[in-house]
Scaffold this motif. Sequence first.
Motif, PDB file in Angstrom:
ATOM      1  N   THR A 251     -39.794  30.805  33.565  1.00 47.13           N
ATOM      2  CA  THR A 251     -41.247  30.614  34.070  1.00 47.13           C
ATOM      3  C   THR A 251     -41.325  30.696  35.450  1.00 47.13           C
ATOM      4  OG1 THR A 251     -41.233  28.146  34.359  1.00 47.13           O
ATOM      5  CG2 THR A 251     -41.806  28.516  32.021  1.00 47.13           C
ATOM      6  N   PRO A 252     -42.834  31.191  35.639  1.00 45.46           N
ATOM      7  CA  PRO A 252     -43.310  31.823  37.455  1.00 45.46           C
ATOM      8  C   PRO A 252     -43.290  30.128  37.896  1.00 45.46           C
ATOM      9  CG  PRO A 252     -45.093  32.760  35.804  1.00 45.46           C
ATOM     10  CD  PRO A 252     -43.670  31.899  34.863  1.00 45.46           C
ATOM     11  N   ARG A 253     -43.435  29.234  36.748  1.00 39.99           N
ATOM     12  CA  ARG A 253     -43.283  27.449  38.756  1.00 39.99           C
ATOM     13  C   ARG A 253     -41.730  27.612  38.253  1.00 39.99           C
ATOM     14  NH1 ARG A 253     -42.591  24.668  41.279  1.00 39.99           N
ATOM     15  NH2 ARG A 253     -43.717  22.390  41.158  1.00 39.99           N
ATOM     16  N   GLU A 254     -40.254  27.494  36.967  1.00 43.45           N
ATOM     17  CA  GLU A 254     -38.739  27.881  37.590  1.00 43.45           C
ATOM     18  C   GLU A 254     -38.857  28.466  38.537  1.00 43.45           C
ATOM     19  OE1 GLU A 254     -37.630  26.592  33.707  1.00 43.45           O
ATOM     20  OE2 GLU A 254     -37.803  28.162  33.293  1.00 43.45           O
ATOM     21  N   LEU A 255     -39.062  29.748  38.790  1.00 38.88           N
ATOM     22  CA  LEU A 255     -39.296  30.615  39.887  1.00 38.88           C
ATOM     23  C   LEU A 255     -39.479  30.612  41.686  1.00 38.88           C
ATOM     24  CD1 LEU A 255     -40.031  34.052  37.929  1.00 38.88           C
ATOM     25  CD2 LEU A 255     -37.473  33.300  38.150  1.00 38.88           C
ATOM     26  N   PHE A 256     -40.285  29.712  41.460  1.00 42.30           N
ATOM     27  CA  PHE A 256     -41.066  29.177  42.472  1.00 42.30           C
ATOM     28  C   PHE A 256     -40.596  28.039  43.176  1.00 42.30           C
ATOM     29  CE2 PHE A 256     -44.350  27.037  45.035  1.00 42.30           C
ATOM     30  CZ  PHE A 256     -44.787  28.443  45.772  1.00 42.30           C
ATOM     31  N   ALA A 257     -40.227  27.049  41.861  1.00 47.41           N
ATOM     32  CA  ALA A 257     -39.006  26.044  42.306  1.00 47.41           C
ATOM     33  C   ALA A 257     -37.646  26.990  42.472  1.00 47.41           C
ATOM     34  CB  ALA A 257     -38.844  25.384  40.996  1.00 47.41           C
ATOM     35  N   ASP A 258     -36.897  27.920  42.364  1.00 48.64           N
ATOM     36  CA  ASP A 258     -35.525  28.193  43.138  1.00 48.64           C
ATOM     37  C   ASP A 258     -36.116  28.313  44.617  1.00 48.64           C
ATOM     38  OD1 ASP A 258     -34.147  28.019  40.922  1.00 48.64           O
ATOM     39  OD2 ASP A 258     -34.433  30.395  40.143  1.00 48.64           O
ATOM     40  N   TYR A 259     -37.015  29.684  44.733  1.00 47.90           N
ATOM     41  CA  TYR A 259     -37.470  29.813  45.893  1.00 47.90           C
ATOM     42  C   TYR A 259     -37.757  28.989  46.919  1.00 47.90           C
ATOM     43  CZ  TYR A 259     -40.808  31.618  49.577  1.00 47.90           C
ATOM     44  OH  TYR A 259     -41.224  31.387  51.244  1.00 47.90           O
ATOM     45  N   LEU A 260     -38.679  27.743  46.992  1.00 48.42           N
ATOM     46  CA  LEU A 260     -38.817  26.663  47.480  1.00 48.42           C
ATOM     47  C   LEU A 260     -37.555  26.201  47.699  1.00 48.42           C
ATOM     48  CD1 LEU A 260     -41.867  24.895  46.008  1.00 48.42           C
ATOM     49  CD2 LEU A 260     -41.765  26.340  48.034  1.00 48.42           C
ATOM     50  N   ALA A 261     -35.690  25.899  46.597  1.00 50.72           N
ATOM     51  CA  ALA A 261     -35.206  25.234  47.282  1.00 50.72           C
ATOM     52  C   ALA A 261     -34.669  25.987  48.375  1.00 50.72           C
ATOM     53  CB  ALA A 261     -34.058  25.569  45.661  1.00 50.72           C
ATOM     54  N   ARG A 262     -34.608  27.874  47.505  1.00 49.26           N
ATOM     55  CA  ARG A 262     -33.522  28.368  48.884  1.00 49.26           C
ATOM     56  C   ARG A 262     -34.325  28.636  50.298  1.00 49.26           C
ATOM     57  NH1 ARG A 262     -34.732  32.664  44.485  1.00 49.26           N
ATOM     58  NH2 ARG A 262     -36.154  33.358  46.046  1.00 49.26           N
ATOM     59  N   GLU A 263     -35.589  28.802  50.227  1.00 55.11           N
ATOM     60  CA  GLU A 263     -36.309  28.893  51.730  1.00 55.11           C
ATOM     61  C   GLU A 263     -35.509  26.570  52.334  1.00 55.11           C
ATOM     62  OE1 GLU A 263     -37.079  31.034  53.301  1.00 55.11           O
ATOM     63  OE2 GLU A 263     -36.806  31.817  51.291  1.00 55.11           O
ATOM     64  N   GLN A 264     -35.688  25.713  51.333  1.00 59.02           N
ATOM     65  CA  GLN A 264     -35.323  24.858  51.704  1.00 59.02           C
ATOM     66  C   GLN A 264     -37.041  23.853  52.422  1.00 59.02           C
ATOM     67  OE1 GLN A 264     -32.172  24.766  55.424  1.00 59.02           O
ATOM     68  NE2 GLN A 264     -30.978  26.098  54.111  1.00 59.02           N
ATOM     69  N   ILE A 265     -37.273  24.105  51.427  1.00 61.09           N
ATOM     70  CA  ILE A 265     -38.885  23.896  51.218  1.00 61.09           C
ATOM     71  C   ILE A 265     -39.008  22.952  50.858  1.00 61.09           C
ATOM     72  CG2 ILE A 265     -41.383  24.054  51.231  1.00 61.09           C
ATOM     73  CD1 ILE A 265     -40.658  27.012  52.264  1.00 61.09           C
ATOM     74  N   ASP A 266     -39.278  21.042  51.526  1.00 67.87           N
ATOM     75  CA  ASP A 266     -39.446  20.471  50.689  1.00 67.87           C
ATOM     76  C   ASP A 266     -40.282  19.152  50.299  1.00 67.87           C
ATOM     77  OD1 ASP A 266     -38.688  18.212  48.667  1.00 67.87           O
ATOM     78  OD2 ASP A 266     -37.520  16.861  50.241  1.00 67.87           O
ATOM     79  N   ASP A 267     -41.336  20.108  49.369  1.00 62.44           N
ATOM     80  CA  ASP A 267     -42.664  19.544  50.016  1.00 62.44           C
ATOM     81  C   ASP A 267     -43.489  19.886  48.164  1.00 62.44           C
ATOM     82  OD1 ASP A 267     -45.429  19.517  50.584  1.00 62.44           O
ATOM     83  OD2 ASP A 267     -45.560  20.686  51.965  1.00 62.44           O
ATOM     84  N   ALA A 268     -43.563  18.647  47.730  1.00 65.92           N
ATOM     85  CA  ALA A 268     -44.989  18.713  46.934  1.00 65.92           C
ATOM     86  C   ALA A 268     -45.889  19.257  46.475  1.00 65.92           C
ATOM     87  CB  ALA A 268     -44.584  17.245  46.059  1.00 65.92           C
ATOM     88  N   ARG A 269     -46.366  19.150  47.852  1.00 63.25           N
ATOM     89  CA  ARG A 269     -48.271  19.645  47.157  1.00 63.25           C
ATOM     90  C   ARG A 269     -47.955  21.434  47.433  1.00 63.25           C
ATOM     91  NH1 ARG A 269     -50.087  17.801  52.857  1.00 63.25           N
ATOM     92  NH2 ARG A 269     -47.459  18.218  54.017  1.00 63.25           N
ATOM     93  N   ARG A 270     -47.130  22.038  47.909  1.00 64.96           N
ATOM     94  CA  ARG A 270     -46.480  23.602  47.469  1.00 64.96           C
ATOM     95  C   ARG A 270     -46.605  23.483  46.159  1.00 64.96           C
ATOM     96  NH1 ARG A 270     -44.747  26.441  52.257  1.00 64.96           N
ATOM     97  NH2 ARG A 270     -45.240  25.187  53.824  1.00 64.96           N
ATOM     98  N   GLY A 271     -45.661  22.570  45.338  1.00 63.80           N
ATOM     99  CA  GLY A 271     -45.912  23.365  43.838  1.00 63.80           C
ATOM    100  C   GLY A 271     -46.993  23.110  42.925  1.00 63.80           C
ATOM    101  N   ALA A 272     -47.384  21.696  43.199  1.00 68.15           N
ATOM    102  CA  ALA A 272     -48.847  21.723  42.697  1.00 68.15           C
ATOM    103  C   ALA A 272     -49.914  22.647  43.045  1.00 68.15           C
ATOM    104  CB  ALA A 272     -49.491  19.955  43.085  1.00 68.15           C
TER     105      ALA A 272
END
Length: 289
Positions: A251-272
């Motif tokens: 899903t797009p949400r899973e792909l975006f979560a992978d992107y955040l992990a690769r970029e080491q961005i730990d911020d729940a607001r980005r996902g929301a």
Amino acid sequence: AAGVTLLGNGARPDAGGVGEVVRAGVRARVALLPFVAQRHVVRAEQLLALDGGQAAGHYAERVHARIAALSAPLADPDVVGVLAAHCFVRGGRLGGGERDAQTVFDYGIERVAFPDFLHYVALGHLHRQQSFAAGAPTWYCGSPIAVDFGEEDDRKGVLVVDAEPGVPARVRSVELTTPIRLRTLTGSLDELRERRGETGDAWLRVRVTGPGQAGLADLVREWFPRAVDVQLVKAEEDGRTDRVSSRRDRTPRELFADYLAREQIDDARRGALFDELHADAVEAERSGA
């Protein structure tokens, strides 16, 4: 009114290229050579016909000829002869803030271009103060302040030159201790928090290690108001290829979560926020908007 002469374009010796001043009964002639752009020396057809080395050699020859023509009126034994030139001398050490495009081989000239009858050669272009072994005392004064973080460790100063006819010039450097300094700070947010208040009035480049978060630059500037550059420094990749998985059946949400992990961005607001924007996009597509 301040006794300063400016020359923005090259000129012949008798048309402003050489000036004369008198101090305490001593005459000094100053030859002025503004920066010579390559496009004014190497023509388009020559650039097409010559290789890089030949074009650079042609540029150096032309600039050497200009220096010789400007210096000729300075060969009088009864005057102090000074050449002020804005140029890149090969072998010079960069300070860190120069324009790379104008400090490459194509723009280089040789120190042998400066006649040995000159009392002093005042160079501008490189930001680090330095001298050259040449026929006449030859110096880059350098920039009086650090203009880039690559220069934060340079010692800035001015040069005092004493010269009189028939005697080699005497040059001494006077260090400038008052300019505001540039500093680079590197560390995690916790480490940087502990260093608040220890940087004085220095302008700062702050490199943050660890995961990123929304508002990172604003947070850093709360601690360091004089931070002009805030960078997120990523951890080194370990070289594994299994970090990037296939997009199929994800899903797009899973792909975006992978992107955040690769970029080491730990911020729940980005996902929301992503979920909200994605839902709006899906609804717009369904409604044909």
